[in-house]
Each structure stands twice: as structure tokens, then as C-alpha cells.
Design a protein around this motif. Sequence first.
Motif, PDB file in Angstrom:
ATOM      1  N   ALA A  74       0.836  -1.195   0.000  1.00 12.74           N
ATOM      2  CA  ALA A  74       0.000   0.000   0.000  1.00 12.74           C
ATOM      3  C   ALA A  74       0.876   1.252   0.000  1.00 12.74           C
ATOM      4  O   ALA A  74       1.856   1.340   0.751  1.00 12.74           O
ATOM      5  N   TRP A  75       0.500   2.214  -0.832  1.00 17.59           N
ATOM      6  CA  TRP A  75       1.261   3.470  -0.930  1.00 17.59           C
ATOM      7  C   TRP A  75       0.288   4.639  -0.991  1.00 17.59           C
ATOM      8  O   TRP A  75      -0.755   4.569  -1.644  1.00 17.59           O
ATOM      9  N   ASN A  76       0.651   5.724  -0.311  1.00 18.65           N
ATOM     10  CA  ASN A  76      -0.109   6.962  -0.382  1.00 18.65           C
ATOM     11  C   ASN A  76       0.867   8.124  -0.454  1.00 18.65           C
ATOM     12  O   ASN A  76       1.910   8.118   0.217  1.00 18.65           O
ATOM     13  N   ARG A  77       0.532   9.099  -1.267  1.00 17.69           N
ATOM     14  CA  ARG A  77       1.418  10.243  -1.435  1.00 17.69           C
ATOM     15  C   ARG A  77       1.667  10.958  -0.114  1.00 17.69           C
ATOM     16  O   ARG A  77       2.782  11.394   0.178  1.00 17.69           O
ATOM     17  N   THR A  78       0.617  11.070   0.715  1.00 14.29           N
ATOM     18  CA  THR A  78       0.732  11.691   2.034  1.00 14.29           C
ATOM     19  C   THR A  78       0.570  10.599   3.091  1.00 14.29           C
ATOM     20  O   THR A  78      -0.498  10.003   3.206  1.00 14.29           O
ATOM     21  N   PRO A  79       1.611  10.319   3.882  1.00 15.31           N
ATOM     22  CA  PRO A  79       1.585   9.132   4.746  1.00 15.31           C
ATOM     23  C   PRO A  79       0.696   9.228   5.986  1.00 15.31           C
ATOM     24  O   PRO A  79       0.303   8.211   6.528  1.00 15.31           O
ATOM     25  N   ASN A  80       0.350  10.418   6.439  1.00 18.08           N
ATOM     26  CA  ASN A  80      -0.370  10.537   7.719  1.00 18.08           C
ATOM     27  C   ASN A  80      -1.862  10.752   7.521  1.00 18.08           C
ATOM     28  O   ASN A  80      -2.475  11.617   8.150  1.00 18.08           O
TER      29      ASN A  80
ATOM     30  N   GLY B 188       6.347   6.755 -12.046  1.00 21.14           N
ATOM     31  CA  GLY B 188       5.081   6.050 -12.097  1.00 21.14           C
ATOM     32  C   GLY B 188       5.171   4.558 -12.344  1.00 21.14           C
ATOM     33  O   GLY B 188       6.243   3.987 -12.593  1.00 21.14           O
ATOM     34  N   VAL B 189       4.008   3.949 -12.317  1.00 19.05           N
ATOM     35  CA  VAL B 189       3.856   2.494 -12.462  1.00 19.05           C
ATOM     36  C   VAL B 189       4.525   1.975 -13.720  1.00 19.05           C
ATOM     37  O   VAL B 189       5.163   0.907 -13.713  1.00 19.05           O
ATOM     38  N   ILE B 190       4.388   2.693 -14.817  1.00 20.38           N
ATOM     39  CA  ILE B 190       4.852   2.211 -16.110  1.00 20.38           C
ATOM     40  C   ILE B 190       6.338   1.855 -16.119  1.00 20.38           C
ATOM     41  O   ILE B 190       6.777   0.991 -16.876  1.00 20.38           O
ATOM     42  N   HIS B 191       7.113   2.476 -15.251  1.00 23.14           N
ATOM     43  CA  HIS B 191       8.566   2.270 -15.241  1.00 23.14           C
ATOM     44  C   HIS B 191       8.998   1.081 -14.392  1.00 23.14           C
ATOM     45  O   HIS B 191      10.139   0.608 -14.530  1.00 23.14           O
ATOM     46  N   PHE B 192       8.124   0.569 -13.546  1.00 21.30           N
ATOM     47  CA  PHE B 192       8.556  -0.437 -12.570  1.00 21.30           C
ATOM     48  C   PHE B 192       7.709  -1.718 -12.554  1.00 21.30           C
ATOM     49  O   PHE B 192       8.154  -2.721 -12.000  1.00 21.30           O
ATOM     50  N   ALA B 193       6.534  -1.684 -13.139  1.00 15.15           N
ATOM     51  CA  ALA B 193       5.676  -2.871 -13.125  1.00 15.15           C
ATOM     52  C   ALA B 193       6.225  -3.938 -14.062  1.00 15.15           C
ATOM     53  O   ALA B 193       6.796  -3.638 -15.107  1.00 15.15           O
TER      54      ALA B 193
ATOM     55  N   GLY C 100      -3.519  -5.224   7.763  1.00 16.97           N
ATOM     56  CA  GLY C 100      -2.436  -6.119   7.369  1.00 16.97           C
ATOM     57  C   GLY C 100      -1.729  -5.772   6.086  1.00 16.97           C
ATOM     58  O   GLY C 100      -0.878  -6.538   5.604  1.00 16.97           O
ATOM     59  N   ALA C 101      -2.055  -4.608   5.497  1.00 14.91           N
ATOM     60  CA  ALA C 101      -1.342  -4.188   4.292  1.00 14.91           C
ATOM     61  C   ALA C 101       0.085  -3.788   4.649  1.00 14.91           C
ATOM     62  O   ALA C 101       0.373  -3.366   5.776  1.00 14.91           O
ATOM     63  N   ASN C 102       0.979  -3.905   3.678  1.00 15.96           N
ATOM     64  CA  ASN C 102       2.382  -3.544   3.845  1.00 15.96           C
ATOM     65  C   ASN C 102       2.596  -2.145   3.308  1.00 15.96           C
ATOM     66  O   ASN C 102       2.568  -1.930   2.089  1.00 15.96           O
ATOM     67  N   LEU C 103       2.771  -1.158   4.191  1.00 15.63           N
ATOM     68  CA  LEU C 103       2.943   0.228   3.764  1.00 15.63           C
ATOM     69  C   LEU C 103       4.351   0.437   3.230  1.00 15.63           C
ATOM     70  O   LEU C 103       5.333   0.109   3.895  1.00 15.63           O
ATOM     71  N   VAL C 104       4.450   0.993   2.021  1.00 17.19           N
ATOM     72  CA  VAL C 104       5.750   1.241   1.396  1.00 17.19           C
ATOM     73  C   VAL C 104       5.883   2.727   1.094  1.00 17.19           C
ATOM     74  O   VAL C 104       4.901   3.473   1.089  1.00 17.19           O
ATOM     75  N   SER C 105       7.097   3.158   0.810  1.00 21.44           N
ATOM     76  CA  SER C 105       7.367   4.588   0.691  1.00 21.44           C
ATOM     77  C   SER C 105       7.471   5.082  -0.741  1.00 21.44           C
ATOM     78  O   SER C 105       7.642   6.280  -0.972  1.00 21.44           O
ATOM     79  N   SER C 106       7.382   4.189  -1.723  1.00 22.14           N
ATOM     80  CA  SER C 106       7.490   4.622  -3.113  1.00 22.14           C
ATOM     81  C   SER C 106       6.632   3.739  -4.008  1.00 22.14           C
ATOM     82  O   SER C 106       6.335   2.582  -3.674  1.00 22.14           O
TER      83      SER C 106
END
Length: 291
Positions: free
Chosen positions: A28-34, A81-86, A45-51
Motif C-alpha cells: 500500500a502506498w499513499n502520497r501523504t503518509p499521515n 510512475g507504475v509504467i517504469h517499474f511494473a 495487514g497491508a504492507n505500507l511502502v514509501s514509493s
Amino acid sequence: MKTAFLGLGVMGGYMSANLATAGYSVNAWNRTPNRPGVKIALEAGANLVSSIQEAVTDVDIICTCVGDIPDVEAVILGKNGVIHFAKPGAIVIDFSTIGSAAARLISEQLKPANLHFLDAPVSGGDIGAKNGTLTIMVGGDENIFKMAQPILQTLGKNIRYCGTVGSGQAVKLCNQILASLNMVGICEAILLAEKQGIDPNLMVEICSTGAAGSWALSNLGLKVAHGDFEPGFMIKHILKDLRIVQETLDSDPSLPGTELANHLFKRVQHLDPGLGENQGTQAMIRAYKEG
């Protein structure tokens, strides 16, 4: 399937939580973490990631649920974005409301990277997101839709395949017209009830069982009656959707009812000052009473 969920707002937090609760591995990722949605996803139980890169690398299905068209394009097609890493063959499912033209553009740009795209806007508000009872309108390749169905059925109750890419968005814009005009009717019926000395709660309870009954009346009518403007779906988001409706129509034909709803939402948007747009769509009643 390994999944990623990008965008943990009012809707996305609950949706990612439902995937995790169902046993999916969720990055799980969100632009604003708080944000509250981040906590909801984490507790499920989601795994929060930073990017985004960390979220989507080596996952099978990538879900996005963000705000306006530029936000979706940045998350999926942008520099990071997603296109570069998926990984090739991954399925990108966008639950945002962005209109058919934007959905088709994103789909075309993902094809050279061998990434599949489904536009899957949702209806049902935060209640539907929390309870996993959303209506999901899906456009894209039908075989890809069938592959994604287990994910979609975890998030919603009414899953409908609408046709090629952009078809889900087309149906969603029709939904937003109906939702907007429902709110006009709810506000005016409550005002009439009050004028006649009738308890608005009684009016909502009775009318919900008859020909005027609707999801909006049953779920939002009581909030209007109680002055509860906490957002399940913010005014700024319905205004975005109605803007896309207007861009799609290009004024042909004109829709005077939709234009009225847009006008009333805009009057509330500028209250408090300017913070009215963060209230739920049921705050339209303020345009009648304060605007």
C-alpha cells in the motif's frame, strides 16, 4: 496474486484493507503518509511502502484510486510512475473517475510496456468501500476483466463489465449525473418537509420505501436532516466529475439539471471560506440555507 494499492484516501484505505483482510498480499502506498486511510490499511495487514517503485515491483495487479486526471496520469505514467517499474503482463486497475478519453489514453500508453489496463470507477461511497459492497463499472479487454474478477469481487457486490476501455468511465459519468440530481431532490424535499412542520427524518423514512426511494435518500437523506456533513464523497470530487461530464458533452446537448447541481455544489465549495469543498455532497443543503 500479489497486489499493490496506490491511493489510500476515503475510498482507497478501506478498499486496500478489504484486500488484505481477504488474504491478498497488499503493498500500500499513499502520497501523504499521515492520512486516516493509511492507518486503516495498516491495521488490516497491508504492507505500507514509501514509493511506487517499491509498491509495484513484481506484483500481479496494481490498483489505483486517486483524485483528478493529472493525479492518475502522474501515478501511472509519470517520472516515478507504475509504467517504469511494473513487470510485463501486470494488470493496472484504476478505480478513479477520469472520463473515457483519459482512460483510453492511459491504456494506449501502457501497451508498449506490455501492461494491461482496466478502467473501473466505483459507486457506493465510503460505506460501500468499507463494507465491500461497491458497484464497479469496468471497461477493458474482457479476458483481462475475467482475470481480475477475484480482486473486484473482494471490493464490490455489483461488478459489471461495460465494454472496451473507457466504457466503465462512460457509465460512471451517467451515475454522477443521477447522484447529483438525487441530492437536489433530497435537499428540496427536506426543505419542504421543514416548511410544513414535518420531521425530515420521518419524511426520509417513509419516502425511502416508495417510488422516490434511492440509495442516496436512504443513506444521505438522514445525514442532511441531521446536519452531518462528514464526507463519504467530497464536494470537490463531485465537482471534478461534473467538470468531466461537461468536457465530454462539450455543451451538446445542454443539461440544465446537471448545471443546477453543479451551481449548488460550487456555492457550498466557497463557504467556510473555501473549505466547504471538503464536506460530503450532502452539504449541498447549505447552498439553500447559507449560500
